[in-house]
Write a protein that holds these residues in place. Structure first.
Motif, PDB file in Angstrom:
ATOM      1  N   PHE A 112      10.139  58.683  96.546  1.00 52.83           N
ATOM      2  CA  PHE A 112       9.076  58.502  97.538  1.00 52.83           C
ATOM      3  C   PHE A 112       8.348  59.829  97.767  1.00 52.83           C
ATOM      4  O   PHE A 112       7.115  59.878  97.743  1.00 52.83           O
ATOM      5  CB  PHE A 112       9.672  57.991  98.854  1.00 52.83           C
ATOM      6  CG  PHE A 112       8.664  57.827  99.953  1.00 52.83           C
ATOM      7  CD1 PHE A 112       8.043  56.601 100.167  1.00 52.83           C
ATOM      8  CD2 PHE A 112       8.333  58.886 100.790  1.00 52.83           C
ATOM      9  CE1 PHE A 112       7.109  56.442 101.181  1.00 52.83           C
ATOM     10  CE2 PHE A 112       7.398  58.737 101.806  1.00 52.83           C
ATOM     11  CZ  PHE A 112       6.784  57.506 101.998  1.00 52.83           C
ATOM     12  N   LEU A 142       6.206  60.728  94.741  1.00 48.58           N
ATOM     13  CA  LEU A 142       5.007  59.883  94.664  1.00 48.58           C
ATOM     14  C   LEU A 142       3.987  60.280  95.731  1.00 48.58           C
ATOM     15  O   LEU A 142       2.784  60.248  95.498  1.00 48.58           O
ATOM     16  CB  LEU A 142       5.386  58.404  94.836  1.00 48.58           C
ATOM     17  CG  LEU A 142       6.091  57.724  93.662  1.00 48.58           C
ATOM     18  CD1 LEU A 142       6.600  56.357  94.068  1.00 48.58           C
ATOM     19  CD2 LEU A 142       5.163  57.619  92.459  1.00 48.58           C
ATOM     20  N   SER A 143       4.489  60.670  96.903  1.00 47.04           N
ATOM     21  CA  SER A 143       3.586  60.996  98.016  1.00 47.04           C
ATOM     22  C   SER A 143       2.752  62.247  97.751  1.00 47.04           C
ATOM     23  O   SER A 143       1.763  62.484  98.433  1.00 47.04           O
ATOM     24  CB  SER A 143       4.376  61.157  99.321  1.00 47.04           C
ATOM     25  OG  SER A 143       5.093  62.372  99.328  1.00 47.04           O
ATOM     26  N   LEU A 171      -0.082  60.275  95.521  1.00 54.02           N
ATOM     27  CA  LEU A 171      -0.583  58.953  95.896  1.00 54.02           C
ATOM     28  C   LEU A 171      -0.272  58.655  97.360  1.00 54.02           C
ATOM     29  O   LEU A 171       0.735  59.129  97.887  1.00 54.02           O
ATOM     30  CB  LEU A 171       0.081  57.875  95.021  1.00 54.02           C
ATOM     31  CG  LEU A 171      -0.149  57.965  93.514  1.00 54.02           C
ATOM     32  CD1 LEU A 171       0.837  57.068  92.771  1.00 54.02           C
ATOM     33  CD2 LEU A 171      -1.578  57.565  93.183  1.00 54.02           C
ATOM     34  N   VAL A 197       1.458  56.735 100.042  1.00 61.91           N
ATOM     35  CA  VAL A 197       2.632  55.860 100.040  1.00 61.91           C
ATOM     36  C   VAL A 197       3.156  55.653 101.455  1.00 61.91           C
ATOM     37  O   VAL A 197       2.900  56.458 102.350  1.00 61.91           O
ATOM     38  CB  VAL A 197       3.776  56.439  99.166  1.00 61.91           C
ATOM     39  CG1 VAL A 197       3.401  56.481  97.712  1.00 61.91           C
ATOM     40  CG2 VAL A 197       4.189  57.813  99.641  1.00 61.91           C
ATOM     41  N   ILE A 225       8.883  50.860  98.461  1.00 60.12           N
ATOM     42  CA  ILE A 225       7.830  51.869  98.515  1.00 60.12           C
ATOM     43  C   ILE A 225       6.507  51.153  98.251  1.00 60.12           C
ATOM     44  O   ILE A 225       6.361  50.493  97.215  1.00 60.12           O
ATOM     45  CB  ILE A 225       8.053  52.983  97.463  1.00 60.12           C
ATOM     46  CG1 ILE A 225       9.391  53.688  97.693  1.00 60.12           C
ATOM     47  CG2 ILE A 225       6.900  53.979  97.497  1.00 60.12           C
ATOM     48  CD1 ILE A 225       9.784  54.660  96.588  1.00 60.12           C
ATOM     49  N   VAL A 285       2.629  51.630  97.522  1.00 60.31           N
ATOM     50  CA  VAL A 285       1.716  52.656  97.028  1.00 60.31           C
ATOM     51  C   VAL A 285       0.288  52.125  97.107  1.00 60.31           C
ATOM     52  O   VAL A 285       0.023  51.001  96.679  1.00 60.31           O
ATOM     53  CB  VAL A 285       2.064  53.041  95.568  1.00 60.31           C
ATOM     54  CG1 VAL A 285       1.215  54.215  95.100  1.00 60.31           C
ATOM     55  CG2 VAL A 285       3.542  53.360  95.423  1.00 60.31           C
ATOM     56  N   ARG A 335       3.879  47.678  94.908  1.00 62.76           N
ATOM     57  CA  ARG A 335       5.204  47.758  95.523  1.00 62.76           C
ATOM     58  C   ARG A 335       6.227  48.219  94.484  1.00 62.76           C
ATOM     59  O   ARG A 335       6.212  47.763  93.349  1.00 62.76           O
ATOM     60  CB  ARG A 335       5.597  46.391  96.088  1.00 62.76           C
ATOM     61  CG  ARG A 335       4.635  45.935  97.177  1.00 62.76           C
ATOM     62  CD  ARG A 335       4.901  44.528  97.665  1.00 62.76           C
ATOM     63  NE  ARG A 335       6.153  44.373  98.373  1.00 62.76           N
ATOM     64  CZ  ARG A 335       6.358  44.687  99.652  1.00 62.76           C
ATOM     65  NH1 ARG A 335       5.365  45.193 100.364  1.00 62.76           N
ATOM     66  NH2 ARG A 335       7.521  44.494 100.216  1.00 62.76           N
ATOM     67  N   TYR A 380      13.925  51.280  91.764  1.00 62.75           N
ATOM     68  CA  TYR A 380      12.821  52.242  91.669  1.00 62.75           C
ATOM     69  C   TYR A 380      12.586  52.759  90.241  1.00 62.75           C
ATOM     70  O   TYR A 380      12.364  53.934  90.029  1.00 62.75           O
ATOM     71  CB  TYR A 380      13.005  53.402  92.657  1.00 62.75           C
ATOM     72  CG  TYR A 380      13.353  52.908  94.051  1.00 62.75           C
ATOM     73  CD1 TYR A 380      12.381  52.372  94.897  1.00 62.75           C
ATOM     74  CD2 TYR A 380      14.668  52.962  94.510  1.00 62.75           C
ATOM     75  CE1 TYR A 380      12.712  51.899  96.156  1.00 62.75           C
ATOM     76  CE2 TYR A 380      14.997  52.492  95.775  1.00 62.75           C
ATOM     77  CZ  TYR A 380      14.012  51.962  96.588  1.00 62.75           C
ATOM     78  OH  TYR A 380      14.352  51.493  97.830  1.00 62.75           O
ATOM     79  N   VAL A 429       0.907  53.701  88.809  1.00 63.14           N
ATOM     80  CA  VAL A 429       2.149  53.902  89.552  1.00 63.14           C
ATOM     81  C   VAL A 429       3.334  53.942  88.592  1.00 63.14           C
ATOM     82  O   VAL A 429       4.228  54.771  88.733  1.00 63.14           O
ATOM     83  CB  VAL A 429       2.327  52.818  90.640  1.00 63.14           C
ATOM     84  CG1 VAL A 429       3.710  52.900  91.273  1.00 63.14           C
ATOM     85  CG2 VAL A 429       1.247  52.953  91.705  1.00 63.14           C
TER      86      VAL A 429
END
Length: 181
Positions: free
Chosen positions: A119, A122-123, A126, A128, A135, A137, A142, A147, A163
């Protein structure tokens, strides 16, 4: 004439105005409101040169590198001149609460450390948010447990593919980091 005092052996007299240099590089003038010997904390009142506003500073005495007695002043807690800007304090409190809520929303509940690391990674690139353990996005894609790129669903084909690629790269990066520990 100003005299140097040793912070370890001298008492800090209430009302005296001091020029203080700290071990952290601060250099300021302030009036002693009180000194709590048990906690070794000095409560100081700094006057604003631009007006009647004053600032309170709590300083651990062991952070004082040196100080000079400048003068003895009137009672530092002259209540007729004491003013608290409650609206400013409430605004600061509300801002701190909002920031804490934003930070709390970034922490997954009931997820593994690996999921949180994914997470966080990714943050960085993007938008999130968490939806329980999923998660979300860009408010459309989703990513479910465990994951992996195969766990990605929803969104436009382009968003979904983006993603998946970012997730794949982040998993490789996390795996490489973990194998060198």
């Amino acid at each position: 004439m100003a005299t140097m005092m040793d912070p370890v052996t001298e008492e800090f007299a209430i009302g005296c105005v001091l020029s203080i240099k700290t071990t952290l590089g601060d250099d300021f003038e302030a009036q002693v409101i009180t000194f709590d010997r048990a906690s070794n904390i000095l409560v100081l009142q700094e006057g604003s040169k631009s007006g009647p506003r004053k600032n309170l500073r709590l300083l651990k005495a062991n952070y004082i590198k040196e100080f000079t007695f400048l003068r003895q002043a009137e009672d530092p807690l002259d209540l007729k001149n004491c003013y608290l800007d409650l609206s400013s304090l409430q605004a600061r409190e509300e801002s701190a609460i909002r920031q804490a809520e934003i930070e709390a929303e970034r922490i997954g509940v009931g997820v593994t450390a690996e999921a949180q690391n994914i997470f966080d990674a990714l943050s960085k690139t993007l938008p999130v948010r968490w939806d329980k353990t999923v998660i979300v996005v860009m408010d459309q894609v989703r990513v479910c447990s465990p994951y992996f790129p195969e766990s990605v669903s929803g969104g436009t084909p382009a968003a979904n593919e983006r993603v998946r690629k970012v997730l794949e790269l982040e998993r490789k990066r996390l795996h490489a980091r973990g194998s060198h520990s």
